[in-house]
Scaffold this motif. Structure first.
Motif, PDB file in Angstrom:
ATOM      1  N   HIS A 171       0.789  -1.178  -0.160  1.00 16.83           N
ATOM      2  CA  HIS A 171       0.190   0.065   0.017  1.00 16.83           C
ATOM      3  C   HIS A 171       0.963   1.258  -0.091  1.00 16.83           C
ATOM      4  O   HIS A 171       0.514   2.322  -0.716  1.00 16.83           O
ATOM      5  CB  HIS A 171      -0.956   0.091   1.250  1.00 16.83           C
ATOM      6  N   ILE A 172       1.889   1.433   0.765  1.00 14.34           N
ATOM      7  CA  ILE A 172       2.666   2.491   0.795  1.00 14.34           C
ATOM      8  C   ILE A 172       3.431   2.524  -0.304  1.00 14.34           C
ATOM      9  O   ILE A 172       3.682   3.708  -1.091  1.00 14.34           O
ATOM     10  CB  ILE A 172       3.597   2.461   2.108  1.00 14.34           C
ATOM     11  N   ARG A 173       4.005   1.519  -1.167  1.00 15.53           N
ATOM     12  CA  ARG A 173       4.719   1.490  -2.182  1.00 15.53           C
ATOM     13  C   ARG A 173       3.770   2.183  -3.506  1.00 15.53           C
ATOM     14  O   ARG A 173       4.306   2.939  -4.011  1.00 15.53           O
ATOM     15  CB  ARG A 173       5.308   0.146  -2.647  1.00 15.53           C
ATOM     16  N   GLU A 174       2.471   1.615  -3.456  1.00 16.08           N
ATOM     17  CA  GLU A 174       1.668   2.275  -4.590  1.00 16.08           C
ATOM     18  C   GLU A 174       1.414   3.379  -4.325  1.00 16.08           C
ATOM     19  O   GLU A 174       1.217   4.317  -5.206  1.00 16.08           O
ATOM     20  CB  GLU A 174       0.362   1.410  -4.511  1.00 16.08           C
ATOM     21  N   LEU A 175       1.316   3.945  -2.836  1.00 16.61           N
ATOM     22  CA  LEU A 175       0.980   5.599  -2.638  1.00 16.61           C
ATOM     23  C   LEU A 175       2.334   6.201  -3.173  1.00 16.61           C
ATOM     24  O   LEU A 175       2.243   7.361  -3.780  1.00 16.61           O
ATOM     25  CB  LEU A 175       0.765   5.576  -1.194  1.00 16.61           C
ATOM     26  N   TYR A 176       3.508   5.758  -2.929  1.00 13.87           N
ATOM     27  CA  TYR A 176       4.719   6.330  -3.506  1.00 13.87           C
ATOM     28  C   TYR A 176       4.758   6.609  -4.857  1.00 13.87           C
ATOM     29  O   TYR A 176       5.172   7.285  -5.584  1.00 13.87           O
ATOM     30  CB  TYR A 176       5.934   5.655  -3.065  1.00 13.87           C
TER      31      TYR A 176
END
Length: 490
Positions: free
Chosen positions: A452-457
Motif C-alpha cells: 500500500h505504501i509503495r503504491e502510494l509512493y
C-alpha cells in the motif's frame, strides 16, 4: 517467557521514543523544505544566476556604451627616423610631452551588424627645450561608422539566440527544482516504509510473544505439540531480531531525509502518511501540449537549431570580407586651447577593405559544407529527441492513470489482510487453525501494508514526474511559475 515479553515491551518503548518530541512532517511540507533548503536546490539557483547574468550582459550589449580613453601623460626624449624631400633619411631629436583624452558613445546597429560611434577629443603636445610651446588639436564632434558589408550579422543572431537561451535556463531551473521534489518524495516514502516496518515488527513481536505464552499453556494441557510450541518460540525470537533491524533502518532513513532537508542531527522526523489522493485522469494530448509549451527541451531544440543556422551563415559570410570604415567630423589646431575650437576644418576618412580569396583550394567552401552537415545532424537528433520525449510523456500518462487503480486495489488489500490477520489470531487461540495458516495471514498482512505504501509512493512519483516535464500543476490547474528577479537577488 515473561522475560521475553518484557524485552519486547522494552523494544517497543524504544521505538516509540524515536518519535518523542519529533517533527511531524507531511509530504507537502517536505517538498517545500527541499525546494528551499536542499543543496541540490542551491546548485540549481547558482546555474540560474549564471544564465541570468549572461542574458543581462547580452541586453547591455545592445545599449549605447560611453567610453573614456586617454593618455595621462606621454613623454618622449629620443631620436626617430625621418625621410627628407630628396628621399634621404635622417634622424631627428624628439623632446616633448603630451596629454590626450577622448570620449565616445558607441552603439551596435542590430539591423546591419555595424557599429556607430559619436566622439569628441582633445590632444595637448608641449614641445620641450629651447623655445618650448604648447599646441592643441581638438575634434569637437565626429561620427565613425564601421560596417561589414557581406559578413554575418552576429548582433542579429545573438538577438535571436540569447532570449531563447535564457527561456531555456528559466525552464531548466524549475525542472531542477522539480527534480529536488522527486528526491524528497523518494526519501520521504523511504522513511514512511521504514517507520511502517518498525511498527509491523513491533506488532508482530507483541503478537508472537502473546501467542507463545498461550502456546505454553496449551502445551501443558496437551492441546498442541511440542513442535508447534517451539515454532512459536522461534517466531518470537525472530520477531525480536526484526525489531532491532527495523530500528536501524528507521534511523538511517531519518538521517538521509534530515540531511537532505537541512535539519540538525538533534531533530527527529515523524512522516505523516498521505492517505488522500486526488481522483482524476490525465489526457495525453493535454499533457503533451503543456510539455511542449513549458519544458526546456522545446527551447533547447530551438536554440540548437538557431546556433546551427548561425554556424552556416558564419561559414558563408567568411568566404569573402568587405569592411567599410568612415569618419566624418571637424578638427582644429592652435596654440591656445580656446582657439583650437575656432576655424575648424573638415576631418573625413573613408576606407573600404576587401578580402576575397582568389584560390583557396575549396577550403572555405568545405567549411560551409561542414557547417551544413552539422546542421543536418542537429536537425535529425532534435527530431529523434522530440519523438522520444513524446513517447516518454505517453508512458508517464498511462502509468499515472493506471496507478490510481493500483492504489485503490492496494488500499483494499491492506484493509482485508489486516482484518484477516486479526481473525486468524482469534481462530488460532481457540485451536481452529494451525501455526502455518497463522504465519501465512501475518505475512500477507505485512506485505499488503508495505505494498500500500509503495503504491502510494508510485502514485505521487508519477504525478510529480509529469509535473516536472510539463511544468504544470494539474491539481491547481496552473503553470509552475517563479519570481526570477527575486530569486536571483537572494
Amino acid at each position: 517467557m515473561k522475560k521475553l515479553y518484557r524485552t519486547g515491551a522494552f523494544l517497543l518503548l524504544t521505538a516509540a521514543s524515536l518519535h518523542a518530541d519529533s517533527i511531524r512532517l507531511t509530504l507537502k511540507e517536505a517538498i517545500l523544505l527541499a525546494q528551499i533548503r536542499s543543496v541540490d536546490a542551491a546548485v540549481a539557483l547558482n546555474e540560474l544566476k549564471t544564465a541570468y547574468w549572461e542574458y543581462r550582459t547580452h541586453l547591455a550589449d545592445q545599449l549605447p556604451e560611453i567610453n573614456l580613453t586617454g593618455t595621462l601623460p606621454s613623454y618622449q626624449n629620443n631620436y626617430s627616423r625621418y625621410q627628407q624631400p630628396d628621399g634621404a633619411y635622417t634622424y631627428l631629436r624628439n623632446n616633448y610631452t603630451g596629454i590626450s583624452g577622448k570620449i565616445s558613445v558607441d552603439q551596435h546597429i542590430a539591423l546591419t551588424g555595424g557599429t556607430v560611434s559619436f566622439n569628441t577629443s582633445l590632444d595637448l603636445t608641449r614641445q620641450l627645450g629651447a623655445g618650448a610651446y604648447n599646441e592643441y588639436m581638438s575634434i569637437p564632434f565626429g561620427i565613425t561608422l564601421q560596417q561589414p558589408v557581406f559578413g554575418v550579422n552576429s548582433h542579429k543572431w545573438k538577438r535571436r539566440i540569447e532570449p531563447v537561451r535564457y527561456r531555456e535556463a528559466k525552464a531548466a531551473y524549475i525542472e531542477s527544482v522539480e527534480e529536488v521534489t522527486l528526491t524528497a518524495i523518494a526519501l520521504f516514502f523511504n522513511l514512511l516504509q521504514a517507520k511502517e516496518n518498525l511498527a509491523i515488527a513491533g506488532q508482530n513481536l507483541e503478537n508472537a510473544t502473546r501467542l507463545h505464552d498461550i502456546a505454553v499453556a496449551r502445551r501443558e494441557i496437551g492441546h498442541i505439540s511440542e513442535n508447534e510450541r517451539m515454532q512459536l518460540e522461534l517466531s518470537a525470537l525472530q520477531a525480536k531480531g526484526l525489531v532491532t533491524e527495523a530500528q536501524s533502518g528507521l534511523k538511517a532513513c531519518i538521517f538521509q531525509l534530515r540531511s537532505f532537508l537541512g535539519f540538525s542531527e538533534q531533530d527527529m522526523i515523524d512522516p505523516i502518511l498521505p492517505e488522500s489522493v486526488p481522483s482524476f485522469r490525465m489526457v495525453y494530448r493535454d499533457v503533451l501540449e503543456k510539455a511542449q509549451e513549458n519544458n526546456s527541451l522545446a527551447q533547447n531544440i530551438l536554440r540548437r537549431r538557431l546556433e546551427a543556422d548561425y554556424a552556416v551563415a558564419s561559414a558563408k559570410g567568411n568566404r569573402r570580407s568587405i569592411n567599410l570604415y568612415a569618419t566624418v567630423g571637424y578638427t582644429g589646431k592652435e596654440m591656445a586651447v580656446e582657439k583650437a575650437y575656432h576655424q575648424l576644418k573638415g576631418n573625413q576618412i573613408v576606407e573600404v577593405g576587401v578580402s576575397v580569396p582568389v584560390l583557396d583550394w575549396g577550403k572555405r567552401r568545405g567549411k560551409v559544407k561542414v557547417a551544413e552537415s552539422n546542421r543536418e545532424v542537429i536537425l535529425s537528433r532534435t527530431r529523434q529527441e522530440q519523438m522520444n520525449f513524446n513517447q516518454n510523456i505517453f508512458l508517464l500518462v498511462e502509468n499515472f492513470n493506471n496507478q490510481a487503480g493500483q492504489l485503490e486495489i492496494a488500499r483494499q488489500a491492506d484493509r482485508i489482510a489486516e482484518k484477516r490477520y486479526k481473525t486468524s489470531i482469534e481462530t488460532f487461540m481457540i485451536g481452529k487453525i494451525n501455526i502455518l495458516d497463522l504465519n501465512d495471514a501475518r505475512q500477507s498482512k505485512d506485505e499488503a501494508r508495505l505494498k500500500h505504501i509503495r503504491e502510494l509512493y508510485s502514485y505521487w512519483n508519477c504525478f510529480y514526474n509529469i509535473r516536472s516535464v510539463t511544468l504544470h500543476d494539474f491539481i491547481a490547474g496552473e503553470n509552475l511559475e517563479a519570481d526570477f528577479e527575486t530569486i536571483i537577488r537572494r
